[in-house]
Write an enzyme that holds these catalytic residues in place. Structure first.
Site, short mmCIF file in Angstrom:
data_model
loop_
_atom_site.label_atom_id
_atom_site.label_comp_id
_atom_site.label_asym_id
_atom_site.label_seq_id
_atom_site.Cartn_x
_atom_site.Cartn_y
_atom_site.Cartn_z
N CYS A 239 40.50 47.66 36.10
CA CYS A 239 40.35 47.25 37.51
C CYS A 239 41.75 47.06 38.08
CB CYS A 239 39.53 45.97 37.63
SG CYS A 239 37.88 46.04 36.88
N GLY A 244 49.58 45.22 40.23
CA GLY A 244 50.50 44.16 39.83
C GLY A 244 50.57 43.97 38.32
N LYS A 245 49.40 43.85 37.68
CA LYS A 245 49.40 43.66 36.23
C LYS A 245 49.74 44.96 35.51
CE LYS A 245 46.28 39.71 36.25
NZ LYS A 245 46.07 39.66 37.71
N ASP A 263 40.54 52.21 38.97
CA ASP A 263 39.75 51.26 39.76
C ASP A 263 38.53 52.00 40.31
OD1 ASP A 263 40.53 48.27 41.08
OD2 ASP A 263 38.90 49.37 42.02
N CYS A 359 40.79 35.49 38.89
CA CYS A 359 41.54 34.49 39.66
C CYS A 359 40.56 33.47 40.23
CB CYS A 359 42.39 35.14 40.75
SG CYS A 359 41.49 36.20 41.90
#
Length: 429
Positions: A239, A244-245, A263, A359
């Site tokens: 995903c 960013g990751k 994604d 998150c």
């Protein structure tokens, strides 16, 4: 603009958000476009009032026994700007652009509320229906944990170790007040702003253009570090979103091995291409088509799921989402998470690792999902999360809530980060 004009503008924006159910960023952008006389400092100050009002909506409304845009804006100044009713009224005197000063009834309501004890959900600044969710997640600390999610956030950066190092970037950003983060090994932090201040535009810095750093919350950086990607691995970021990751994993792998960024919603991948080019990451392949991803089944050393969630851990940065969230949306997210876990497991090779990240701070989206998955998939086992955290962040175990068999929770109160959940599972050989 004086405080009165800024306060009036904030009330106007809050009214727009309430009437049209709009994201706060869109409402502020439209206000700025239709009021071009307002300078950058004015727009920043107006935005601060609006965001503070949304972060502290319950406690601001409590102060005046009213949930109106006016009450929220005045309450924000009292709660976050070190103002008093008297100092605000003095600042509004003679300002023809200011709202009406606090009247006798408002002053009386404020005085009465100051003398009373607010209910727990008010002190936590949350919707009532979220109280049992947070109490289940944090136990007796839930009010303080939720209160920390209503504070102003810092600005966190991740140094791209493919192109630079932390001392070098710190030197470049010396004027911003950046300092090394306490947990993330490559992180920098610019402290939360106060009053009408604003964070520096770090994306205008030459060092950003050169790819030396990315904007990324420290909690997200820690989650990527805990994933333990190593040079030479085959990794699927299932995903990936804006990447960013993905970029953090590429740096951890020193551009060796392979990362496949995927994604289910192609549009989310749009920003990743420019970010890859700027970062000098050369071991990332972006896979948008399901058939491309299907070929990876049973081959991955590491599959990372940055799962769609309620985002309750990001309420400091997206406070409007706190008030739009519903129980129905939570149920939808939980179903999506369970489906993604089931789909992603097929890509993990025997002996490989499945990492699940959200998150969110809701146990329903975190520990419960891991427990359900493990019950249904006996060929997977939980890693020892206490040992994992101690290995990756020596001496820092007190900075997180760690359930050895179910996962790790980061939070503003305990960790100083956004709220994140991390769990790592291994596939039996």
């Amino acid at each position: 603009m004086r405080l009165g004009g800024r306060l009036a503008a904030a009330i106007e924006v809050l009214d727009d958000i309430g009437r049209r159910h709009r994201p706060v960023a869109d409402a502020l952008k439209d206000w700025g476009l239709s009021h071009r006389f307002a300078g950058a400092g004015d727009r920043a100050a107006i935005g601060n009032i609006v965001y503070d009002a949304l972060r502290r909506r319950r406690s601001a409304a409590w102060l005046f026994d009213a949930d109106t845009p006016r009450a929220l804006a005045f309450g924000a100044l009292l709660l976050e700007w070190d103002e008093t009713p008297e100092s605000i009224n003095r600042a509004l005197e003679g300002d023809r652009f200011a709202p009406a000063p606090l009247d006798a009834d408002e002053l009386q309501a404020f005085a009465a509320r100051q003398a009373g004890d607010a209910p727990s959900a008010v002190r936590a600044d949350i919707p009532d229906w979220c109280e049992p969710l947070l109490e289940r997640s944090f136990g007796g600390d839930w009010v303080d944990e939720a209160g920390a999610l209503a504070a102003r956030p810092p600005l966190d950066l991740r140094v791209n170790t493919l192109l630079s190092d932390r001392p070098r970037v710190l030197a470049e950003l010396a004027e911003t007040g950046a300092a090394a983060t306490k947990l993330a090994q490559s992180g920098l932090r610019i402290p939360p702003i106060a009053g009408d201040g604003r964070h520096p535009n770090v994306q205008a810095e030459p060092s950003f253009r050169k790819g030396w750093f990315e904007v990324q919350d420290e909690g997200s950086q820690v989650a990527a570090e805990l994933a333990s990607a190593q040079p030479g691995m085959q990794v699927l970021d299932f995903c990936a979103g804006a990447g960013g990751k993905t970029l953090a994993l590429a740096a951890a792998m020193d551009n060796r091995g392979q990362i496949f960024a995927h994604d289910a919603e192609k549009a989310r991948l749009a920003p990743i291409f420019d970010r890859i080019r700027r970062s000098d990451a050369r071991n990332i392949q972006v896979l948008a088509k399901p058939a491309e991803v299907a070929r990876l089944a049973g081959r991955m050393d590491l599959v990372l799921i940055d799962a769609p969630c309620t985002g309750s851990g990001t309420w400091r940065r997206r406070p409007d989402a706190k008030w739009r969230l519903t129980g129905r949306q939570l149920d939808v997210r939980k179903a999506e998470q369970a489906e993604i876990l089931e789909n992603a497991k097929a890509y993990v090779k025997p002996g490989g690792r499945l990492v699940y990240i959200t998150c969110s701070v809701f146990r329903d989206e975190n520990h419960d999902q891991i427990e359900r998955f493990l019950d249904a998939n006996p060929d997977f086992a939980s890693l020892d999360h206490e040992a994992l955290f101690a290995d990756r962040l020596p001496g820092k175990t007190g900075a997180a809530r760690i359930d050895r068999d179910r996962g790790i929770v980061l939070s503003p109160l305990r960790s100083g980060t956004d709220g994140f959940f991390f769990a790592a599972l291994s596939r039996r050989v």
